[in-house]
Scaffold this motif. Structure first.
Motif, short mmCIF file in Angstrom:
data_model
loop_
_atom_site.label_atom_id
_atom_site.label_comp_id
_atom_site.label_asym_id
_atom_site.label_seq_id
_atom_site.Cartn_x
_atom_site.Cartn_y
_atom_site.Cartn_z
N TYR A 65 39.33 50.89 8.15
CA TYR A 65 39.67 49.51 8.48
C TYR A 65 38.86 49.01 9.68
N TYR A 66 38.52 49.89 10.60
CA TYR A 66 37.67 49.50 11.71
C TYR A 66 36.27 49.09 11.22
N PHE A 67 35.78 49.81 10.21
CA PHE A 67 34.48 49.45 9.65
C PHE A 67 34.52 48.09 8.98
N ILE A 68 35.63 47.76 8.32
CA ILE A 68 35.76 46.46 7.67
C ILE A 68 35.76 45.35 8.73
N VAL A 69 36.54 45.53 9.79
CA VAL A 69 36.57 44.53 10.87
C VAL A 69 35.18 44.39 11.49
N ALA B 78 32.31 44.95 10.06
CA ALA B 78 31.44 44.29 9.10
C ALA B 78 31.66 42.78 9.11
N VAL B 79 32.92 42.34 9.19
CA VAL B 79 33.22 40.91 9.26
C VAL B 79 32.62 40.31 10.54
N LEU B 80 32.79 40.99 11.67
CA LEU B 80 32.23 40.48 12.92
C LEU B 80 30.70 40.42 12.88
N PHE B 81 30.07 41.44 12.28
CA PHE B 81 28.61 41.43 12.17
C PHE B 81 28.14 40.33 11.21
N ALA C 30 28.80 39.76 17.98
CA ALA C 30 28.01 40.99 17.84
C ALA C 30 28.54 42.12 18.72
N PHE C 31 28.85 41.85 19.99
CA PHE C 31 29.31 42.91 20.88
C PHE C 31 30.67 43.48 20.47
#
Length: 135
Positions: free
Chosen positions: A19-23, A25-28, A52-53
């Motif tokens: 789930y951290y990777f999904i969040v 990815a959305v931020l990126f 980005a940060f």
């Protein structure tokens, strides 16, 4: 003193932090949109960095846990160690364990990963109890 036999040792699996990777990815994704817009108007560079940060920080969390958290189960104890900047270690004697609670969501079940919460007399509070996450 005789060396204890190690029954299992390992680190958390990255899938438990999917789930951290999904969040991240959305931020990126949003930061990429604002980066493209920044070529037309430089005010969007600030918004790009605002996405980005945090995206990089959120993406680093799974790496951090899977790289620096270690679990060791011996015949008489469970050792949970975290070695990043400061070294922390919890040692739980097997004889002190009162109850084990296993958690696994659908995504973790597909990859045969889950978490184990350990109930002892010393850790009765939900937030304090040791967890073997994503093993």
């Amino acid at each position: 003193m005789e060396q204890e036999k190690i029954l299992w040792s390992g680190s958390p699996h990255w899938i438990g932090f999917f789930y951290y990777f999904i969040v991240a990815a959305v931020l990126f994704f949003f930061s990429a949109i604002f980066l493209v817009l920044a070529f037309e108007d430089t005010h969007f560079f600030l918004i790009f960095f605002l996405f980005a940060f945090p995206g990089a920080a959120v993406a680093y969390i799974p790496f951090n846990y899977s790289k620096f958290q270690k679990y060791v189960i011996t015949e008489s104890k469970i050792i949970i160690s975290f070695d990043f900047i400061v070294s922390r270690q919890k040692i739980i004697r097997i004889s002190d364990i009162r109850e084990l609670e296993q958690e696994q969501n659908l995504f973790e079940a597909i990859f045969k990963v889950g978490s184990i919460k350990i109930w002892t007399a010393a850790y009765n509070n939900e937030s304090e109890k040791p967890v073997l996450k994503s093993i």
